[in-house]
Scaffold this active site. Structure first.
Site, PDB file in Angstrom:
ATOM      1  N   GLU A 115       0.857  -1.028  -0.030  1.00  0.00           N
ATOM      2  CA  GLU A 115      -0.198  -0.045   0.115  1.00  0.00           C
ATOM      3  C   GLU A 115       0.833   1.366  -0.068  1.00  0.00           C
ATOM      4  OE1 GLU A 115      -2.420  -0.367   3.340  1.00  0.00           O
ATOM      5  OE2 GLU A 115      -2.852  -2.352   3.266  1.00  0.00           O
ATOM      6  N   LYS A 117       2.271   4.576   1.331  1.00  0.00           N
ATOM      7  CA  LYS A 117       2.294   5.431   2.576  1.00  0.00           C
ATOM      8  C   LYS A 117       2.046   6.651   2.478  1.00  0.00           C
ATOM      9  CE  LYS A 117       5.159   4.920   6.702  1.00  0.00           C
ATOM     10  NZ  LYS A 117       4.872   6.227   7.247  1.00  0.00           N
ATOM     11  N   ASP A 119       1.591  10.734   3.267  1.00  0.00           N
ATOM     12  CA  ASP A 119       2.019  11.456   4.337  1.00  0.00           C
ATOM     13  C   ASP A 119       1.054  12.466   4.668  1.00  0.00           C
ATOM     14  OD1 ASP A 119       4.146  12.437   5.980  1.00  0.00           O
ATOM     15  OD2 ASP A 119       4.889  13.922   4.361  1.00  0.00           O
ATOM     16  N   TYR A 230      -7.193   2.429   5.954  1.00  0.00           N
ATOM     17  CA  TYR A 230      -6.289   1.295   5.532  1.00  0.00           C
ATOM     18  C   TYR A 230      -6.201   0.047   6.592  1.00  0.00           C
ATOM     19  CZ  TYR A 230      -2.852   3.989   8.087  1.00  0.00           C
ATOM     20  OH  TYR A 230      -1.991   4.717   8.769  1.00  0.00           O
ATOM     21  N   LYS A 323      10.861   2.866   2.318  1.00  0.00           N
ATOM     22  CA  LYS A 323      11.109   4.360   2.220  1.00  0.00           C
ATOM     23  C   LYS A 323      12.467   4.387   1.142  1.00  0.00           C
ATOM     24  CE  LYS A 323       9.206   6.346   5.882  1.00  0.00           C
ATOM     25  NZ  LYS A 323       9.190   7.522   7.169  1.00  0.00           N
ATOM     26  N   CYS A 417      44.466  34.336  -5.108  1.00  0.00           N
ATOM     27  CA  CYS A 417      44.175  32.829  -5.539  1.00  0.00           C
ATOM     28  C   CYS A 417      44.982  31.863  -5.110  1.00  0.00           C
ATOM     29  CB  CYS A 417      44.499  33.149  -7.111  1.00  0.00           C
ATOM     30  SG  CYS A 417      44.554  31.502  -8.037  1.00  0.00           S
ATOM     31  N   CYS A 420      47.720  30.421  -7.425  1.00  0.00           N
ATOM     32  CA  CYS A 420      49.001  31.346  -7.958  1.00  0.00           C
ATOM     33  C   CYS A 420      49.379  32.571  -7.172  1.00  0.00           C
ATOM     34  CB  CYS A 420      48.878  32.008  -9.193  1.00  0.00           C
ATOM     35  SG  CYS A 420      47.427  33.091  -9.473  1.00  0.00           S
ATOM     36  N   CYS A 435      40.318  34.605 -10.780  1.00  0.00           N
ATOM     37  CA  CYS A 435      41.664  34.798 -10.853  1.00  0.00           C
ATOM     38  C   CYS A 435      42.222  35.243 -12.353  1.00  0.00           C
ATOM     39  CB  CYS A 435      42.532  33.740 -10.403  1.00  0.00           C
ATOM     40  SG  CYS A 435      44.370  33.791 -10.825  1.00  0.00           S
ATOM     41  N   CYS A 440      48.323  31.960 -14.306  1.00  0.00           N
ATOM     42  CA  CYS A 440      47.855  30.916 -13.063  1.00  0.00           C
ATOM     43  C   CYS A 440      47.716  29.474 -13.458  1.00  0.00           C
ATOM     44  CB  CYS A 440      46.270  31.272 -12.686  1.00  0.00           C
ATOM     45  SG  CYS A 440      45.599  30.435 -11.486  1.00  0.00           S
TER      46      CYS A 440
HETATM   47 ZN   LIG Z   1      45.683  32.149 -10.093  1.00  0.00          ZN
END
Ligand SMILES: [Zn+2]
Length: 681
Positions: A115, A117, A119, A230, A323, A417, A420, A435, A440
């Protein structure tokens, strides 16, 4: 012995759960979502399982629900309203079957009803000789609240059974259990109406529960409540009481109760595989149902076996709830680290205490950006709720502020950064930090590929694949290294698929790119917001990269077509020492750094401001050629001599114009004089 922090944590959880129980059950004003509540509850259950010596009789795990609110009469249930054990996998379903099968004699006939469930709010309805006499909430499982008057307002609740006079005769006493709920469609309508009035409703379940637990029945009457029954709790004086759950559902329906029979299925034990498949597949169905469900209930169909099997603690052996695996969990945020993406965007990432969630151990999750962290007030050391749906990267939904100890640390985006060490920038109207350092390391491959790409330096045979390979091999550590690749010729030849011809072509194409115009160079270095068109616009104005590098943000923003955002970006880019080094290196390899010298400005031309008239036949120029040359050097040519004429250009057989010039005192010159004047041999 449990460690002190576990003891402390358990106390904290109990306190919290009691508080939220009170908000939810007594005030019907929940502060946290059901998922969050479940997380707290499950954590407490787990800790108590680990340290059973810490379980106390007043722990929230030791009772089924909540005490009745003051104000409603108490209603004792004829039998305890049990809750169900939860399973989340097919293995656990098999284990459940194995457990009860061991308790049954060999060869016992077993079948199942599955069945939905729903809520909603559990209700228990009492009928005496067909008349609805009492309706109660589940309460703590033993004693509920008498909400008869509220339940009467639900139109699908039969006040007398059977509803149809031709239905089965009413039993002397019937107690049935069911769920009051609000369908999704009704909830949406109701929510929209209420929102216009300034009232907020968050879920069908809370709306249903709040109405039924309100002391004023008018509230329940005003909400679109519905009902599914139920389970028969008690039946007395029936002619032929149902022997199975499947029969019970039909019997209830025949009496006139709303029953979710359309969504129920019957399986024989020989079909247990199919039953499991049905449960697993149902995850796709549940969201298409007209009401909210939080799983399926699998019950043994034979009611006689329910008595045989009984229950363990407060959980029946003859039923189990299936569940779907939790998609949320709660865990500690250990740290926030910053990662630099290929595009230079800085992304904060959560480092989590590992937690098992939806089939995987999660130790990291995304935090999106700094604004998100500020908005949610997420701090290092917080207990946070994380969500993982499907295969997407888990995300941190927010902190559980009630669990704070005061040791949590506020976090802000670093100003440099992490890859770098160069300063990062954030543009107005954007949430991300970037950056912008051309060198970099985190952005190298993308920047190199972009540098060589068609809209930029357009280096033939140098695509993203080559960029990645050459960076991975360490031949290119920043974009300027493209022009020192020829030093790696032997190593390139050793690469798979790089023959003599291919390497030569690649190096030649790189060499040839040095002749690309400065507009492409400016595009290729990858300044944010500066594509080919903006690069052209900037160079039309400044003519060289050096001049552009000197320009102030105000100078830049003053150019039509260049907004403050581009101005800020260009200024920021050129102020990076690393980017200045890149420009210097590119210059040293012979790349174009300025537009070619063009015709000087008109007023700098030798004939600027002068007016000429031509007469006679010139030694080497036709009239047309003479006119074009004079114009090219900034002069003008007219047809008749006047006081404003600067010179009369005189050839062989001059006409009356010479006479006129002499009268007006206009000077004359030969083609040779003109050539000398403009420096033309
Ligand atoms: Zn950088």
């Amino acid at each position: 012995m449990a460690p002190p922090d576990v003891v402390q944590r358990i106390e904290q959880l109990r306190h919290l759960i009691n508080y939220h129980n009170y908000r939810y059950y007594v005030l019907a004003q929940p502060e946290i979502s059901d998922e969050e509540y479940d997380l707290l509850f499950r954590e407490l259950q787990q800790l108590e399982q680990q340290y059973p010596e810490l379980i106390t009789p007043d722990s929230p795990t030791q009772r089924v629900g909540a005490p009745p609110a003051e104000g409603f009469a108490k209603a004792r249930h004829p039998e305890p309203m049990l809750s169900l054990d939860n399973v989340t996998s097919s293995e656990e379903l098999w284990a459940w079957r194995e457990r009860f099968m061991k308790l049954l004699p060999q060869g016992t006939q077993v079948s199942y009803v599955v069945e939905p469930k729903i809520d909603g709010l559990t209700v228990v309805l009492h009928y005496e000789n067909g008349l609805f006499t009492l309706g109660a909430t589940r309460g703590d499982g033993f004693v509920g609240e008498d909400i008869t008057n509220n339940l009467r307002t639900i139109r699908s609740l039969p006040l007398r059974i059977p509803l149809d006079p031709d239905g089965p005769p009413p039993p002397a006493r019937l107690v049935v259990r069911g769920e009051a709920y609000i369908s999704n469609a009704d909830f949406e309508r109701f929510r929209a109406e209420q929102e216009k009035l300034g009232h907020k409703f968050t879920s069908p379940r809370n709306t249903a529960a709040g109405a039924l637990r309100n002391l004023d029945p008018k509230v329940a009457a005003s909400r679109p409540l519905d009902l599914f029954l139920y389970h028969i709790v008690v039946i007395e004086g029936a002619e032929s009481p149902p022997a199975t759950q499947w029969e019970a559902l039909h019997y209830l329906r025949d009496l006139g109760f709303p029953v979710a029979l359309d969504y129920c299925r019957h399986f024989d034990d020989s079909e247990f595989d199919a039953l499991i498949q049905y449960c697993v597949d149902w995850v796709n169905e549940k969201d298409r149902l007209p009401f909210v469900v939080d799983g399926l209930v699998i019950k043994i169909d034979e009611l006689a076996l329910h008595d045989v099997l009984g229950h363990v603690g407060r959980v029946p052996r003859w039923a189990v709830a299936f569940k779907y695996p939790a998609e949320q969990a709660i865990t500690r945020l250990l740290d926030i680290v910053v990662e630099v993406g290929r595009t230079g965007v800085l992304t904060p990432r959560a480092v989590l205490e590992p937690v098992f969630l939806a089939g995987a151990t999660i130790s990291s999750a995304t935090l999106h950006n700094e604004d998100y962290i500020i908005e949610k007030d997420i701090r290092i050391g917080d207990m946070v709720i994380i969500r993982r749906a499907g295969e997407v990267i888990p995300q941190v939904l927010g902190p559980v502020k009630a669990l704070r100890t005061g040791e949590e640390k506020v976090w802000r985006m670093p100003q440099t950064c992490p890859s770098c060490g160069e300063p990062v920038v954030r543009y107005p109207g954007e949430v991300a930090y970037y950056c912008e350092n051309t060198a970099c390391p985190a952005q190298l491959v993308r920047r190199v590929a972009y540098f060589a790409s068609r809209p930029a330096m357009d280096i033939e045979g140098f695509g993203p694949k080559q960029a990645k390979l050459l960076c991975d091999k360490g031949f290119i550590k920043e974009i300027a290294d493209i022009y020192t690749l020829k030093a790696h010729r032997e190593e390139l030849l050793a690469l798979e698929g790089y023959g003599e011809k291919k390497v030569t072509n690649l190096l030649n194409a790189i060499e040839a790119s040095k002749q690309q115009p400065v507009t492409r160079v400016l595009t290729a270095v990858g300044i944010r917001f500066v594509g080919p068109i903006i690069a052209q616009l900037l160079l039309d104005h400044f003519r060289s990269i050096d001049a552009l590098a000197q320009a102030s943000e105000e100078d830049l923003a003053a150019i039509e077509g260049v907004g403050p955002r581009i101005a800020q970006s260009v200024r920021a880019w050129f102020s990076h020492p690393a980017n200045q080094r890149t420009i210097a290196r590119l210059r040293s390899y012979g790349l174009q750094m300025a537009l070619p010298e063009e015709k000087p400005e008109p007023d700098a031309l030798p004939l600027a401001g002068m007016t000429f008239v031509i007469t006679g036949t010139l030694p080497s120029w036709t009239r047309e050629e003479a006119k074009a040359i004079i114009q090219q050097y900034g002069g003008k040519v007219t047809n008749s001599v006047s006081r404003r004429t600067s010179y009369l250009l005189v050839g062989e057989n001059p006409g009356s114009k010479l006479q006129k010039a002499q009268q007006l005192g206009v000077p004359t010159m030969t083609e040779e004089d003109l050539r000398a004047m403009i420096g033309l041999q």
